[in-house]
Design an enzyme around this catalytic site. Structure first.
Site, PDB file in Angstrom:
ATOM      1  N   SER A   1      70.714  53.588  27.475  1.00 31.07           N
ATOM      2  CA  SER A   1      70.008  53.956  26.239  1.00 31.07           C
ATOM      3  C   SER A   1      69.239  55.239  26.535  1.00 31.07           C
ATOM      4  O   SER A   1      69.014  55.583  27.706  1.00 31.07           O
ATOM      5  CB  SER A   1      69.074  52.831  25.804  1.00 31.07           C
ATOM      6  OG  SER A   1      68.253  52.418  26.868  1.00 31.07           O
ATOM      7  N   PHE A  43      52.868  64.297  35.364  1.00 38.93           N
ATOM      8  CA  PHE A  43      52.987  63.082  34.556  1.00 38.93           C
ATOM      9  C   PHE A  43      52.878  61.843  35.444  1.00 38.93           C
ATOM     10  O   PHE A  43      52.204  60.865  35.102  1.00 38.93           O
ATOM     11  CB  PHE A  43      54.314  63.110  33.794  1.00 38.93           C
ATOM     12  CG  PHE A  43      54.423  62.030  32.767  1.00 38.93           C
ATOM     13  CD1 PHE A  43      53.526  61.980  31.700  1.00 38.93           C
ATOM     14  CD2 PHE A  43      55.397  61.047  32.854  1.00 38.93           C
ATOM     15  CE1 PHE A  43      53.602  60.970  30.750  1.00 38.93           C
ATOM     16  CE2 PHE A  43      55.487  60.034  31.914  1.00 38.93           C
ATOM     17  CZ  PHE A  43      54.581  59.992  30.861  1.00 38.93           C
ATOM     18  N   HIS A  71      67.589  52.960  31.033  1.00 36.52           N
ATOM     19  CA  HIS A  71      67.019  53.658  29.869  1.00 36.52           C
ATOM     20  C   HIS A  71      66.587  55.055  30.331  1.00 36.52           C
ATOM     21  O   HIS A  71      65.705  55.171  31.196  1.00 36.52           O
ATOM     22  CB  HIS A  71      65.814  52.870  29.349  1.00 36.52           C
ATOM     23  CG  HIS A  71      65.168  53.466  28.136  1.00 36.52           C
ATOM     24  ND1 HIS A  71      65.784  53.512  26.900  1.00 36.52           N
ATOM     25  CD2 HIS A  71      63.948  54.047  27.957  1.00 36.52           C
ATOM     26  CE1 HIS A  71      64.975  54.079  26.011  1.00 36.52           C
ATOM     27  NE2 HIS A  71      63.868  54.421  26.629  1.00 36.52           N
ATOM     28  N   GLU A  94      65.929  57.960  25.422  1.00 36.00           N
ATOM     29  CA  GLU A  94      64.684  58.188  24.675  1.00 36.00           C
ATOM     30  C   GLU A  94      64.577  59.662  24.285  1.00 36.00           C
ATOM     31  O   GLU A  94      64.841  60.550  25.096  1.00 36.00           O
ATOM     32  CB  GLU A  94      63.473  57.808  25.538  1.00 36.00           C
ATOM     33  CG  GLU A  94      62.156  58.005  24.786  1.00 36.00           C
ATOM     34  CD  GLU A  94      60.944  57.729  25.644  1.00 36.00           C
ATOM     35  OE1 GLU A  94      60.711  56.559  25.973  1.00 36.00           O
ATOM     36  OE2 GLU A  94      60.233  58.700  25.983  1.00 36.00           O
ATOM     37  N   ASP A 130      48.501  55.573  24.141  1.00 37.90           N
ATOM     38  CA  ASP A 130      47.467  56.332  24.840  1.00 37.90           C
ATOM     39  C   ASP A 130      46.614  57.056  23.818  1.00 37.90           C
ATOM     40  O   ASP A 130      47.103  57.456  22.765  1.00 37.90           O
ATOM     41  CB  ASP A 130      48.112  57.349  25.793  1.00 37.90           C
ATOM     42  CG  ASP A 130      48.513  56.691  27.104  1.00 37.90           C
ATOM     43  OD1 ASP A 130      47.797  55.773  27.538  1.00 37.90           O
ATOM     44  OD2 ASP A 130      49.533  57.092  27.675  1.00 37.90           O
TER      45      ASP A 130
HETATM   46  P1  FAD Z   1      49.687  47.369  27.498  1.00 35.09           P
HETATM   47  O1  FAD Z   1      50.790  46.724  28.231  1.00 35.09           O
HETATM   48  O2  FAD Z   1      49.129  46.690  26.336  1.00 35.09           O
HETATM   49  O3  FAD Z   1      48.510  47.696  28.517  1.00 35.09           O
HETATM   50  C1  FAD Z   1      48.790  48.382  29.731  1.00 35.09           C
HETATM   51  C2  FAD Z   1      48.232  47.601  30.915  1.00 35.09           C
HETATM   52  O4  FAD Z   1      46.797  47.592  30.837  1.00 35.09           O
HETATM   53  C3  FAD Z   1      48.695  46.166  30.888  1.00 35.09           C
HETATM   54  O5  FAD Z   1      49.907  46.025  31.600  1.00 35.09           O
HETATM   55  C4  FAD Z   1      47.509  45.444  31.494  1.00 35.09           C
HETATM   56  O6  FAD Z   1      47.656  45.397  32.875  1.00 35.09           O
HETATM   57  C5  FAD Z   1      46.320  46.309  31.132  1.00 35.09           C
HETATM   58  N1  FAD Z   1      45.651  45.779  29.933  1.00 35.09           N
HETATM   59  C6  FAD Z   1      45.581  46.361  28.718  1.00 35.09           C
HETATM   60  N2  FAD Z   1      44.862  45.617  27.864  1.00 35.09           N
HETATM   61  C7  FAD Z   1      44.451  44.527  28.557  1.00 35.09           C
HETATM   62  C8  FAD Z   1      43.678  43.399  28.240  1.00 35.09           C
HETATM   63  N3  FAD Z   1      43.170  43.228  27.030  1.00 35.09           N
HETATM   64  N4  FAD Z   1      43.470  42.466  29.206  1.00 35.09           N
HETATM   65  C9  FAD Z   1      43.983  42.631  30.455  1.00 35.09           C
HETATM   66  N5  FAD Z   1      44.737  43.703  30.816  1.00 35.09           N
HETATM   67  C10 FAD Z   1      44.962  44.634  29.890  1.00 35.09           C
HETATM   68  N6  FAD Z   1      52.739  56.191  24.491  1.00 35.09           N
HETATM   69  C11 FAD Z   1      52.663  56.755  23.261  1.00 35.09           C
HETATM   70  O7  FAD Z   1      51.578  57.168  22.840  1.00 35.09           O
HETATM   71  N7  FAD Z   1      53.779  56.887  22.472  1.00 35.09           N
HETATM   72  C12 FAD Z   1      54.992  56.429  22.873  1.00 35.09           C
HETATM   73  O8  FAD Z   1      55.977  56.546  22.135  1.00 35.09           O
HETATM   74  C13 FAD Z   1      55.114  55.803  24.148  1.00 35.09           C
HETATM   75  N8  FAD Z   1      56.282  55.312  24.587  1.00 35.09           N
HETATM   76  C14 FAD Z   1      56.335  54.625  25.778  1.00 35.09           C
HETATM   77  C15 FAD Z   1      57.546  54.021  26.169  1.00 35.09           C
HETATM   78  C16 FAD Z   1      57.621  53.309  27.359  1.00 35.09           C
HETATM   79  C17 FAD Z   1      58.926  52.659  27.744  1.00 35.09           C
HETATM   80  C18 FAD Z   1      56.468  53.190  28.200  1.00 35.09           C
HETATM   81  C19 FAD Z   1      56.550  52.425  29.495  1.00 35.09           C
HETATM   82  C20 FAD Z   1      55.273  53.797  27.826  1.00 35.09           C
HETATM   83  C21 FAD Z   1      55.179  54.511  26.621  1.00 35.09           C
HETATM   84  N9  FAD Z   1      53.994  55.098  26.186  1.00 35.09           N
HETATM   85  C22 FAD Z   1      53.926  55.702  24.948  1.00 35.09           C
HETATM   86  C23 FAD Z   1      52.809  55.086  27.046  1.00 35.09           C
HETATM   87  C24 FAD Z   1      51.904  53.880  26.736  1.00 35.09           C
HETATM   88  O9  FAD Z   1      51.374  53.999  25.440  1.00 35.09           O
HETATM   89  C25 FAD Z   1      50.783  53.874  27.751  1.00 35.09           C
HETATM   90  O10 FAD Z   1      51.272  53.566  29.029  1.00 35.09           O
HETATM   91  C26 FAD Z   1      49.611  52.989  27.395  1.00 35.09           C
HETATM   92  O11 FAD Z   1      48.527  53.302  28.259  1.00 35.09           O
HETATM   93  C27 FAD Z   1      49.914  51.519  27.548  1.00 35.09           C
HETATM   94  O12 FAD Z   1      50.668  51.025  26.500  1.00 35.09           O
HETATM   95  P2  FAD Z   1      51.332  49.557  26.642  1.00 35.09           P
HETATM   96  O13 FAD Z   1      51.714  49.055  25.334  1.00 35.09           O
HETATM   97  O14 FAD Z   1      52.334  49.528  27.703  1.00 35.09           O
HETATM   98  O15 FAD Z   1      50.004  48.810  27.104  1.00 35.09           O
END
Ligand code: FAD
Length: 288
Positions: free
Chosen positions: A7, A210, A259, A9, A101
């Site tokens: 896939s 990065f 991916h 991105e 982020d």
């Molecule tokens: P989460 O998994 O929700 O949090 C990240 C980590 O922080 C968790 O694994 C956990 O260990 C810790 N954590 C967070 N909240 C808690 C809590 N309440 N309690 C305990 N631990 C916690 N960013 C963008 O802005 N746009 C995008 O399109 C984008 N695409 C992405 C695609 C992929 C495949 C990946 C891997 C990342 C992408 N990101 C993107 C980056 C991502 O937004 C950041 O890494 C962000 O900091 C974390 O998002 P997440 O949903 O993985 O976080």
């Protein structure tokens, strides 16, 4: 070794030239038969409308299955779910659900007062909205905000329990990082697919910045290899060889899906795919 499912991105273009580059990239990579392509959502929610439009246009014109990234940043719950509904109205039911982020310069993630507090809340709301395939992010070298690798894996488990069906990982440099992570996930009872995120390194300085910002471990040998390649003007050669080797090790270790972070440039991703035996599906009737 079997042919991996791949896939790609992409990110939404911000001007005409970048729009043509994205379309060229889509044209160059779509013959490789990707399982899906995904479109990112700018940090801080900065490309909300652009992401929606690119997703809808790709779905309508490329013939590819499209997944839309969606984050919780700087939007109320209602606004975020409205975007998800727009994806669905455009025919796109695949979402990569992320906490996201903050915009550049902001200090850590602060939820919108009426917004989702975490990726888990977003995943639950999407599951309740129904009919979405939900993918999430995962971090083989640990997310920088996670207190420990174990806590990070436990958090990923909660994302699956909330409704995710697959995770796509942050990029990493050594297959060992992924295998260690996969083992930890298995021990934690995660039985859903975890797909390695692969970054073919087009630009070493950018990739290094990065990696540093996202807590991705950079082995000393990688730094040394790119320094030498830069000196000899052989960066593309090194990047292709290194990325192909990483993918091969993953495939030998039982991985069947990859991916690719294309950064809207098709060349390195295509070369690596070719080296892995992923080539266009030429049917006889298509051959002149
Ligand atoms: P989460 O998994 O929700 O949090 C990240 C980590 O922080 C968790 O694994 C956990 O260990 C810790 N954590 C967070 N909240 C808690 C809590 N309440 N309690 C305990 N631990 C916690 N960013 C963008 O802005 N746009 C995008 O399109 C984008 N695409 C992405 C695609 C992929 C495949 C990946 C891997 C990342 C992408 N990101 C993107 C980056 C991502 O937004 C950041 O890494 C962000 O900091 C974390 O998002 P997440 O949903 O993985 O976080």
């Amino acid at each position: 070794m079997t042919r991996p499912d791949i896939s790609f991105e992409f990110f939404p273009p911000r001007n005409i030239e970048a729009t043509f580059r994205l379309w060229d990239t889509v044209q160059a990579l779509s013959p490789l038969g990707p399982r899906f392509v995904s479109v990112t959502y700018g940090a801080g929610g900065t490309t909300r409308e652009l992401t929606r439009d690119v997703v809808a246009t790709l779905h309508k014109n490329s013939g590819l299955k499209v997944a839309a990234h969606l984050t919780c940043v700087d939007a109320t719950r209602e606004e975020t779910l409205a975007i998800a509904r727009q994806f669905k109205d455009a025919g796109v039911n695949d979402i990569v659900a992320l906490r996201g982020d903050p915009p550049k310069g902001a200090n850590g993630f602060t939820p919108h007062p009426e917004g989702f507090n975490s990726s888990i809340e977003l995943i639950e709301a999407l599951r309740e909205a129904g009919d979405f395939t939900i993918r999430v992010g995962a971090y083989p070298d640990k997310h920088p905000e996670a207190p420990s690798a174990t806590a990070d894996v436990e958090y990923l488990k909660r994302k699956f329990d909330a409704g995710a069906s697959e995770a796509l990982t942050q990029f990493f440099f050594e297959a060992e990082s992924f295998f260690r992570f996969r083992d930890e996930c298995e021990k934690a009872g995660i039985d859903k697919p975890i797909v390695p995120g692969i970054l073919p390194i087009e630009n070493w300085k950018g990739a290094r910045r990065f990696a540093e910002a996202t807590g991705t471990k950079i082995p000393a040998w990688v730094i040394e290899a790119f320094e030498k390649a830069e000196r000899d003007d052989r960066q593309d050669l090194l990047a292709t060889a290194m990325c192909t080797e990483l993918c091969n090790e993953l495939l030998e270790g039982g991985v069947d899906k990859l991916h690719f972070y294309t950064l809207n440039r098709p060349e390195l991703t295509r070369d690596v795919c070719y080296a892995l035996g992923v080539t266009p599906d030429n049917k006889l009737e298509n051959v002149a």
